[in-house]
Motif scaffolding. Structure first.
Motif, PDB file in Angstrom:
ATOM      1  N   MET A   1      35.109   7.300 -29.366  1.00 26.66           N
ATOM      2  CA  MET A   1      34.115   7.513 -30.419  1.00 26.66           C
ATOM      3  C   MET A   1      33.719   8.980 -30.512  1.00 26.66           C
ATOM      4  SD  MET A   1      31.608   4.151 -30.318  1.00 26.66           S
ATOM      5  CE  MET A   1      31.021   4.422 -28.645  1.00 26.66           C
TER       6      MET A   1
ATOM      7  N   ASN B   1      36.473  10.849 -32.292  1.00 29.67           N
ATOM      8  CA  ASN B   1      36.439  10.552 -33.727  1.00 29.67           C
ATOM      9  C   ASN B   1      35.345  11.340 -34.427  1.00 29.67           C
ATOM     10  OD1 ASN B   1      38.588   8.787 -33.622  1.00 29.67           O
ATOM     11  ND2 ASN B   1      37.337   6.948 -33.519  1.00 29.67           N
ATOM     12  N   ALA B   2      34.179  11.452 -33.774  1.00 31.74           N
ATOM     13  CA  ALA B   2      33.072  12.191 -34.369  1.00 31.74           C
ATOM     14  C   ALA B   2      33.396  13.676 -34.470  1.00 31.74           C
ATOM     15  CB  ALA B   2      31.805  11.984 -33.538  1.00 31.74           C
TER      16      ALA B   2
ATOM     17  N   ALA C   1      26.120   9.283 -33.256  1.00 31.97           N
ATOM     18  CA  ALA C   1      25.728   9.349 -34.664  1.00 31.97           C
ATOM     19  C   ALA C   1      24.545  10.288 -34.856  1.00 31.97           C
ATOM     20  CB  ALA C   1      25.390   7.950 -35.179  1.00 31.97           C
TER      21      ALA C   1
ATOM     22  N   ASN D   1      25.660  13.908 -34.523  1.00 30.34           N
ATOM     23  CA  ASN D   1      26.594  14.363 -35.566  1.00 30.34           C
ATOM     24  C   ASN D   1      26.173  13.812 -36.930  1.00 30.34           C
ATOM     25  OD1 ASN D   1      29.080  15.571 -33.874  1.00 30.34           O
ATOM     26  ND2 ASN D   1      28.352  13.727 -32.850  1.00 30.34           N
TER      27      ASN D   1
ATOM     28  N   LYS E   1      28.596  14.223 -40.039  1.00 30.17           N
ATOM     29  CA  LYS E   1      29.989  13.797 -39.959  1.00 30.17           C
ATOM     30  C   LYS E   1      30.085  12.287 -40.127  1.00 30.17           C
ATOM     31  CE  LYS E   1      31.378  17.555 -36.868  1.00 30.17           C
ATOM     32  NZ  LYS E   1      31.935  17.897 -35.553  1.00 30.17           N
TER      33      LYS E   1
ATOM     34  N   PHE F   1      30.955   8.729 -39.254  1.00 25.79           N
ATOM     35  CA  PHE F   1      31.213   8.142 -37.939  1.00 25.79           C
ATOM     36  C   PHE F   1      30.961   6.654 -37.988  1.00 25.79           C
ATOM     37  CE2 PHE F   1      29.274   6.729 -33.885  1.00 25.79           C
ATOM     38  CZ  PHE F   1      30.410   6.779 -33.111  1.00 25.79           C
TER      39      PHE F   1
END
Length: 434
Positions: A240, A243-244, A291, A294, A297, A299
């Motif tokens: 995760m 990905n972020a 989350a 970021n 972004k 997510f």
């Protein structure tokens, strides 16, 4: 068999079993697909209670499904690696470092005199030869790719420009804790997300280590990462986070037996009955933190939890000829009584080979619960005695597949009528009755 042709597996192990593990992996994957035996520095200090020598490292074996199809990802140059690139002569091609201009002597070696700008003459050292041929040397000289030191009287070396070499560096086998974290960091990381959990895991791995390992792989952004010994779900946390950072859509599958937490353990007192509960809560909290950290972004921190179970269908213990009148009550339903709508829905997805990660919705139509999977890949209704109006509404949506249970229909004519409705309104829909 789970690995894709360009897939790779990482296995963590200590000194006690690394030899046996390597023999096992050589048999399973083939010696030719051995990639590396990484050394991870898991501790930063000796333990005085160790009898002989403190083991401050673990091994991580890397095997490819097919080494020919798997290429490691080049690593970003760190500050230390970049510091050696300078530009003392203000070359317009930018910063550079210099390399040896000689190589081991061969039968047909290159031996000629090189004259420096200060007039000094240089021959190859004993047992060495000039690496370039004389013609190549003249070209290097013409292109200002030779360096004789700031005073022009040093042994010649060849310039290597940062702009002309590959974008990164090849990974090494050493994984120091300064770059990858250690066990103590992993414990603090876990406790920061799940206060009160205590020492539920003796040797957890830091998410930095998992990110480092994942960073060795040239991922497609939609690749799947599977951890078959999930523990506290550090791998999910690392995926995760990646990905972020780069906008990827990598997916993870975490597999873990529901090992029970001891009733006297801090984890049990904090409300975690087994290791799976710890892993699930960590994913939730890690996703929330990522989350928050970021906000600009995209997510997706969502995940689903599945438990391995036997079939939804009632077990059949007798052949048809062995049943008698008194046993007919066992045949009223062919589905086990403790199964929910979701059990049946996801069982159908598995039978049809549909991915389990797609979105689905549930809604009420005339009092009946209707499940729609991935915007019409499958529509299911498992209620009793579904009226024709609901059947028609499902058919009008023309799903690829429609599923009902046998008890959804009052009698055989009602079941036959469903087939006729779909033939008329959705002839391409595959209809299944459980």
């Amino acid at each position: 068999n789970l690995l894709r042709d360009d897939g790779v597996i990482f296995i963590s192990i200590d000194d006690n079993e690394v030899d046996n593990l390597k023999k096992l992996c050589n048999e399973v994957f083939g010696e030719e697909n051995f990639v590396s035996q990484q050394i991870w520095e898991k501790k930063f200090a000796p333990q005085n209670d160790d009898k002989y020598i403190t083991a401050v490292h673990d091994y991580i074996l890397i095997y490819a499904k097919s080494k020919e199809n798997w290429k490691p990802r080049l690593q970003e140059r760190t500050g230390a690696a970049l510091e050696k690139f300078k530009n003392p002569d203000n070359d317009e091609r930018g910063v550079w470092t210099s390399g040896d201009l000689t190589s081991k002597t061969k039968a047909t070696g290159h031996s000629y005199v090189i004259v420096s700008p200060s007039g000094k003459e240089f021959y190859p050292p004993e047992g060495r030869q000039w690496a370039p041929s004389y013609e190549t040397y003249l070209k290097l000289k013409q292109e200002n790719r030779l360096w004789f030191g700031e005073k022009g009287d040093n042994v010649p070396r060849q310039k290597q420009f940062l702009s002309e070499i590959q974008a990164g560096v090849v990974p090494t086998t050493l994984m120091p804790y300064a770059e990858c974290g250690h066990n103590q960091e992993a414990k603090k990381e876990l406790i920061s997300l799940l206060p009160g959990i205590g020492n539920a895991f003796e040797t957890p791995k830091p998410s930095r280590l998992l990110r480092k390992l994942l960073g060795l792989v040239n991922f497609d952004f939609n690749d799947i990462i599977l951890d078959f010994f999930s523990g506290s779900a550090t791998t999910a946390h690392a995926v995760m986070q990646l990905n972020a950072e780069d906008g990827g859509r990598r997916r993870f599958i975490m597999v873990q037996l529901p090992e029970v937490c001891g009733e006297k353990s801090e984890a049990y007192k904090a409300g975690y009955k087994n290791i799976c509960e710890i892993g699930k809560e960590r994913i939730r909290r890690a996703a929330k933190k990522i989350a928050t950290d970021n906000p600009d972004k995209p997510f997706d921190g969502g995940f689903r939890v599945f438990k391995l179970a036997d079939t939804n269908m009632t077990d059949v213990f007798y052949s048809a000829g062995e049943y008698d009148q008194g046993m007919l009550d066992q045949l009223v339903s062919n589905i086990k009584p403790d199964r929910t709508d979701l059990d049946l829905l996801f069982g159908c997805l598995l039978e049809w080979g549909l991915p389990l990660s797609m979105p689905y919705t549930s809604e009420k139509i005339e009092g009946c619960t209707v499940h729609t999977y991935n915007d019409g890949d499958l529509i299911a209704c498992f209620d009793e005695n579904i009226p024709d109006t609901v059947i028609k509404e499902i058919a009008k949506r023309q799903p690829l597949r429609a599923v009902f249970r046998d008890s959804s229909f009052a009698d055989s004519p009602a079941k036959i009528n469903v087939g006729e409705i779909f033939k008329m309104l959705a002839p391409d829909t595959k209809v299944k009755v459980l």
